[in-house]
Structures are given as C-alpha cells and as structure tokens.
Write a protein that holds these residues in place. Structure first.
Motif, PDB file in Angstrom:
ATOM      1  N   PHE A  33     -21.634   3.057  13.904  1.00 31.93           N
ATOM      2  CA  PHE A  33     -21.172   3.849  13.637  1.00 31.93           C
ATOM      3  C   PHE A  33     -20.035   3.638  12.362  1.00 31.93           C
ATOM      4  O   PHE A  33     -20.231   2.055  11.537  1.00 31.93           O
ATOM      5  CB  PHE A  33     -20.162   2.750  14.387  1.00 31.93           C
ATOM      6  CG  PHE A  33     -20.880   3.081  16.211  1.00 31.93           C
ATOM      7  CD1 PHE A  33     -21.625   2.678  16.714  1.00 31.93           C
ATOM      8  CD2 PHE A  33     -20.392   4.205  17.108  1.00 31.93           C
ATOM      9  CE1 PHE A  33     -21.687   2.551  17.805  1.00 31.93           C
ATOM     10  CE2 PHE A  33     -20.081   4.460  18.148  1.00 31.93           C
ATOM     11  CZ  PHE A  33     -21.342   3.259  18.547  1.00 31.93           C
ATOM     12  N   TYR A  35     -16.347   2.360  10.144  1.00 34.17           N
ATOM     13  CA  TYR A  35     -14.439   2.206  11.286  1.00 34.17           C
ATOM     14  C   TYR A  35     -14.118   2.206   9.766  1.00 34.17           C
ATOM     15  O   TYR A  35     -14.774   1.323   8.224  1.00 34.17           O
ATOM     16  CB  TYR A  35     -14.671   0.973  12.181  1.00 34.17           C
ATOM     17  CG  TYR A  35     -14.699   1.195  13.395  1.00 34.17           C
ATOM     18  CD1 TYR A  35     -16.154   1.747  14.199  1.00 34.17           C
ATOM     19  CD2 TYR A  35     -14.120   1.925  14.182  1.00 34.17           C
ATOM     20  CE1 TYR A  35     -16.441   1.773  15.792  1.00 34.17           C
ATOM     21  CE2 TYR A  35     -13.830   2.234  15.508  1.00 34.17           C
ATOM     22  CZ  TYR A  35     -15.287   2.083  15.768  1.00 34.17           C
ATOM     23  OH  TYR A  35     -15.323   1.844  17.483  1.00 34.17           O
ATOM     24  N   GLN A  37     -10.623  -0.147   8.199  1.00 30.98           N
ATOM     25  CA  GLN A  37      -9.119  -0.906   9.117  1.00 30.98           C
ATOM     26  C   GLN A  37      -8.821  -0.797   8.250  1.00 30.98           C
ATOM     27  O   GLN A  37      -8.556  -1.506   7.411  1.00 30.98           O
ATOM     28  CB  GLN A  37     -10.308  -2.498   9.548  1.00 30.98           C
ATOM     29  CG  GLN A  37      -8.438  -3.552  10.445  1.00 30.98           C
ATOM     30  CD  GLN A  37      -9.415  -4.629  11.056  1.00 30.98           C
ATOM     31  OE1 GLN A  37     -10.315  -5.341  10.276  1.00 30.98           O
ATOM     32  NE2 GLN A  37      -8.970  -5.091  12.264  1.00 30.98           N
ATOM     33  N   MET A  40      -1.951  -1.097   8.844  1.00 32.65           N
ATOM     34  CA  MET A  40      -0.939  -0.523   9.790  1.00 32.65           C
ATOM     35  C   MET A  40      -1.338   0.055  10.491  1.00 32.65           C
ATOM     36  O   MET A  40      -0.775   0.535  11.683  1.00 32.65           O
ATOM     37  CB  MET A  40      -0.276   0.413   9.042  1.00 32.65           C
ATOM     38  CG  MET A  40       0.637  -0.239   7.797  1.00 32.65           C
ATOM     39  SD  MET A  40       2.449   0.038   8.140  1.00 32.65           S
ATOM     40  CE  MET A  40       2.647   1.540   9.598  1.00 32.65           C
ATOM     41  N   ARG A  41      -2.710   1.014  10.554  1.00 33.41           N
ATOM     42  CA  ARG A  41      -3.541   1.667  11.421  1.00 33.41           C
ATOM     43  C   ARG A  41      -4.324   0.851  12.406  1.00 33.41           C
ATOM     44  O   ARG A  41      -5.296   1.376  13.181  1.00 33.41           O
ATOM     45  CB  ARG A  41      -4.583   2.776  10.608  1.00 33.41           C
ATOM     46  CG  ARG A  41      -2.626   3.784  10.180  1.00 33.41           C
ATOM     47  CD  ARG A  41      -4.042   4.256   9.278  1.00 33.41           C
ATOM     48  NE  ARG A  41      -4.278   5.607   9.762  1.00 33.41           N
ATOM     49  CZ  ARG A  41      -3.715   6.939   9.991  1.00 33.41           C
ATOM     50  NH1 ARG A  41      -2.140   7.269  10.207  1.00 33.41           N
ATOM     51  NH2 ARG A  41      -3.790   7.721  10.969  1.00 33.41           N
ATOM     52  N   GLY A  42      -4.696   0.002  12.111  1.00 33.15           N
ATOM     53  CA  GLY A  42      -5.848  -0.974  13.010  1.00 33.15           C
ATOM     54  C   GLY A  42      -7.065  -0.747  12.662  1.00 33.15           C
ATOM     55  O   GLY A  42      -7.428  -0.187  12.056  1.00 33.15           O
ATOM     56  N   LEU A  43      -8.204  -0.604  13.403  1.00 29.44           N
ATOM     57  CA  LEU A  43      -9.461  -0.311  13.171  1.00 29.44           C
ATOM     58  C   LEU A  43      -9.502   1.740  13.833  1.00 29.44           C
ATOM     59  O   LEU A  43     -10.009   1.152  14.592  1.00 29.44           O
ATOM     60  CB  LEU A  43     -10.641  -0.900  13.982  1.00 29.44           C
ATOM     61  CG  LEU A  43     -11.126  -1.901  13.862  1.00 29.44           C
ATOM     62  CD1 LEU A  43     -12.279  -3.049  14.709  1.00 29.44           C
ATOM     63  CD2 LEU A  43     -11.998  -1.744  12.470  1.00 29.44           C
ATOM     64  N   LEU A  45     -11.701   4.963  14.217  1.00 28.01           N
ATOM     65  CA  LEU A  45     -13.308   4.936  14.112  1.00 28.01           C
ATOM     66  C   LEU A  45     -13.331   6.523  13.043  1.00 28.01           C
ATOM     67  O   LEU A  45     -12.682   7.391  13.252  1.00 28.01           O
ATOM     68  CB  LEU A  45     -13.501   5.234  15.780  1.00 28.01           C
ATOM     69  CG  LEU A  45     -15.297   6.324  15.607  1.00 28.01           C
ATOM     70  CD1 LEU A  45     -16.225   5.105  15.181  1.00 28.01           C
ATOM     71  CD2 LEU A  45     -15.911   6.318  16.748  1.00 28.01           C
ATOM     72  N   PHE A  91     -15.755  -0.542   7.890  1.00 25.82           N
ATOM     73  CA  PHE A  91     -16.793  -1.541   9.137  1.00 25.82           C
ATOM     74  C   PHE A  91     -17.692  -0.645   9.256  1.00 25.82           C
ATOM     75  O   PHE A  91     -17.606   0.719   9.527  1.00 25.82           O
ATOM     76  CB  PHE A  91     -15.594  -2.149   9.842  1.00 25.82           C
ATOM     77  CG  PHE A  91     -15.675  -3.832   9.536  1.00 25.82           C
ATOM     78  CD1 PHE A  91     -13.981  -3.833   9.396  1.00 25.82           C
ATOM     79  CD2 PHE A  91     -16.004  -4.776   9.178  1.00 25.82           C
ATOM     80  CE1 PHE A  91     -13.356  -5.016   8.702  1.00 25.82           C
ATOM     81  CE2 PHE A  91     -15.370  -5.906   8.925  1.00 25.82           C
ATOM     82  CZ  PHE A  91     -14.241  -6.281   8.526  1.00 25.82           C
ATOM     83  N   PHE A 102     -20.744  -5.848  14.191  1.00 24.99           N
ATOM     84  CA  PHE A 102     -20.142  -5.271  13.242  1.00 24.99           C
ATOM     85  C   PHE A 102     -20.647  -5.990  11.931  1.00 24.99           C
ATOM     86  O   PHE A 102     -21.213  -7.279  12.104  1.00 24.99           O
ATOM     87  CB  PHE A 102     -19.019  -5.793  13.288  1.00 24.99           C
ATOM     88  CG  PHE A 102     -18.049  -4.712  14.119  1.00 24.99           C
ATOM     89  CD1 PHE A 102     -17.904  -4.855  15.192  1.00 24.99           C
ATOM     90  CD2 PHE A 102     -17.808  -3.641  12.980  1.00 24.99           C
ATOM     91  CE1 PHE A 102     -17.179  -3.899  16.157  1.00 24.99           C
ATOM     92  CE2 PHE A 102     -16.108  -2.414  14.243  1.00 24.99           C
ATOM     93  CZ  PHE A 102     -16.640  -2.983  15.299  1.00 24.99           C
ATOM     94  N   GLY A 103     -21.428  -5.399  10.709  1.00 27.96           N
ATOM     95  CA  GLY A 103     -21.658  -5.540   9.649  1.00 27.96           C
ATOM     96  C   GLY A 103     -19.798  -6.838   8.628  1.00 27.96           C
ATOM     97  O   GLY A 103     -19.640  -6.817   9.203  1.00 27.96           O
ATOM     98  N   SER A 104     -20.217  -6.929   7.924  1.00 27.86           N
ATOM     99  CA  SER A 104     -19.872  -7.873   7.556  1.00 27.86           C
ATOM    100  C   SER A 104     -17.671  -7.103   6.620  1.00 27.86           C
ATOM    101  O   SER A 104     -17.421  -7.974   6.265  1.00 27.86           O
ATOM    102  CB  SER A 104     -19.825  -9.054   6.189  1.00 27.86           C
ATOM    103  OG  SER A 104     -20.836  -9.999   6.751  1.00 27.86           O
ATOM    104  N   ARG A 107     -14.669  -4.621   1.253  1.00 31.96           N
ATOM    105  CA  ARG A 107     -13.357  -4.623   0.997  1.00 31.96           C
ATOM    106  C   ARG A 107     -12.928  -3.313  -0.086  1.00 31.96           C
ATOM    107  O   ARG A 107     -13.802  -3.599  -0.906  1.00 31.96           O
ATOM    108  CB  ARG A 107     -12.437  -6.152   0.970  1.00 31.96           C
ATOM    109  CG  ARG A 107     -10.942  -5.620   0.582  1.00 31.96           C
ATOM    110  CD  ARG A 107     -10.806  -6.746   0.247  1.00 31.96           C
ATOM    111  NE  ARG A 107     -10.386  -7.510   1.531  1.00 31.96           N
ATOM    112  CZ  ARG A 107      -9.567  -7.867   2.128  1.00 31.96           C
ATOM    113  NH1 ARG A 107      -8.912  -6.863   2.431  1.00 31.96           N
ATOM    114  NH2 ARG A 107     -10.207  -7.843   3.486  1.00 31.96           N
TER     115      ARG A 107
END
Lengths: 111, 108
Positions: A33, A35, A37, A40-43, A45, A91, A102-104, A107
């Motif tokens: 997956f 994602y 983050q 404002m919108r969170g996580l 997909l 992510f 999850f991976g780290s 950014r």
C-alpha cells in the motif's frame, strides 16, 4: 526481518521536477500500500497492490502520480511534475491480510 | 465512500487513569477494525485488531466493537506518559481506511 524499507527518508525538490519514492516490502507479504499523510487530510490511501498487481488506484490524486510494482520485493511511487501541494509524508505499508506494517516514510518537500 | 470519524483532541488524561478513545465508521460491510499508535515524526504501529462484537484485551489495552452502532473504542488502563501519541482508528478488510486520529496527552 528488517521491516518495510523506504527510501529516501527526506526529499526536497523544486516544483516541476520528477520525484521517485521507493519501497521494499516485508518478504512474504502479498499486499503493498502507498499512503500520503498531511495534517489537513490525515492518512490517505493512494494505491494498493496484491501479488504485484494494482488493485485499486482510486486514491491517486491525478495523472501526475504513478506507481509500479515490478516484482514482489520492490515498488515505486513517481510524481511528475511535482507541485508544492504534493508536500507530505508518504508511507509504504505491506501485509498479508490483517493489520499493516508501515515503513518509516519519506518526507517530501516541494519548493 | 468509506469514512472513519474520530475526535481530534487533544484528550488529556492524568497518569494512572483510564484513557478512552472513540471512533465511528460508515462501512457496514467491514469485518476488520484496527487501532494504530503514531508518535510524532514516526510511522503508525498496530496495537490492536478486532474482528467480532465485544471486547478484546491485550495487556493494558482493550478494544471494543459494536457493529450495530458502527462504533469502535480503545481503553488504555493505567495510562503512562509513554502512551502520549496520536491514536488512529482504521477499518477495512483488504484496503484499510484511517481516521484522522485523536491526540492523547498523559499528564504526569
């Protein structure tokens, strides 16, 4: 197990440049997956794969985003051209059915 | 469109007390529900999964699921400062949809 491995950890790029994010899932996990983050919108997909096949890409925001999974141990998320509003933490996660690992994260800052 | 709703907080709880986190979801078909913890600057980590109505306990954590009310909760007993984090509620059987999270602050 080393877990889900993402690279790079940080990426700063100029608007209009191509960005490629990389992910190595946990061996034996058949779901992968991507994602994004933001505060404002969170996580959100973006896309997910099962056995290297894209299953649902309805979360990909627009044609500038693309993802591939050429084999069971590698996936990429590409943004071309990048825009400042793409700045977020991206992510990758993998699983067999059930909760993800999850991976780290990467950014991404687009200036 | 699946949705998971959480109060953003912050929720402040004294050390040693019970922290109660709540979540509602829209998809009546989902069979799988999760709670993730995310420390600032880190990735989410799975702390609880629950698949059937009722309570599921794991150490200081208890997850509660009520499918009729489309409601999931997480109780943290004997709260510790190390529990201060954002807690993400999630649901989904193949693809998982996350709420925006509740910030929890444990007061020493």
């Amino acid at each position: 197990d080393a877990g889900v491995i993402q690279s790079p950890r940080h990426e700063v790029t100029e608007m209009g440049q191509e960005v490629t994010l990389r992910c190595k899932p946990i061996s034996g996990h058949d779901y992968l997956f991507w994602y994004r983050q933001t505060m404002m919108r969170g996580l959100e997909l973006l896309i997910y794969f099962n056995n290297n096949v894209p299953i649902d890409d309805s979360g990909m925001p627009e044609d500038r985003f693309s993802a591939k999974m050429p084999n069971a141990s590698f996936s990429t998320l590409k943004i071309q051209p990048s825009e400042p509003r793409d700045s977020a933490v991206y992510f990758c996660a993998s699983s067999v059915l059930g909760g993800y690992t999850f991976g780290s994260g990467t950014r991404l800052t687009v200036v | 469109q699946k949705e998971v709703e959480q109060n953003s907080g912050p929720l402040s709880v004294p050390e040693g007390a019970i922290a109660s986190l709540n979540c509602t979801y829209s998809d009546r078909v989902s069979q799988s529900f999760f709670w993730y913890r995310q420390y600032s600057g880190k990735s989410p980590e799975l702390i609880m999964s629950i698949y059937s109505n009722g309570d599921k306990e794991d150490g200081r954590f208890t997850a509660q699921l009520n499918k009729a009310s489309q409601y999931v909760s997480l109780l943290i007993r004997d709260s510790q400062p190390s529990d201060s984090a954002t807690y993400l509620c999630a649901e989904g059987d193949d693809k998982i949809i996350f709420g925006k999270g509740t910030r929890l602050h444990i007061l020493p």
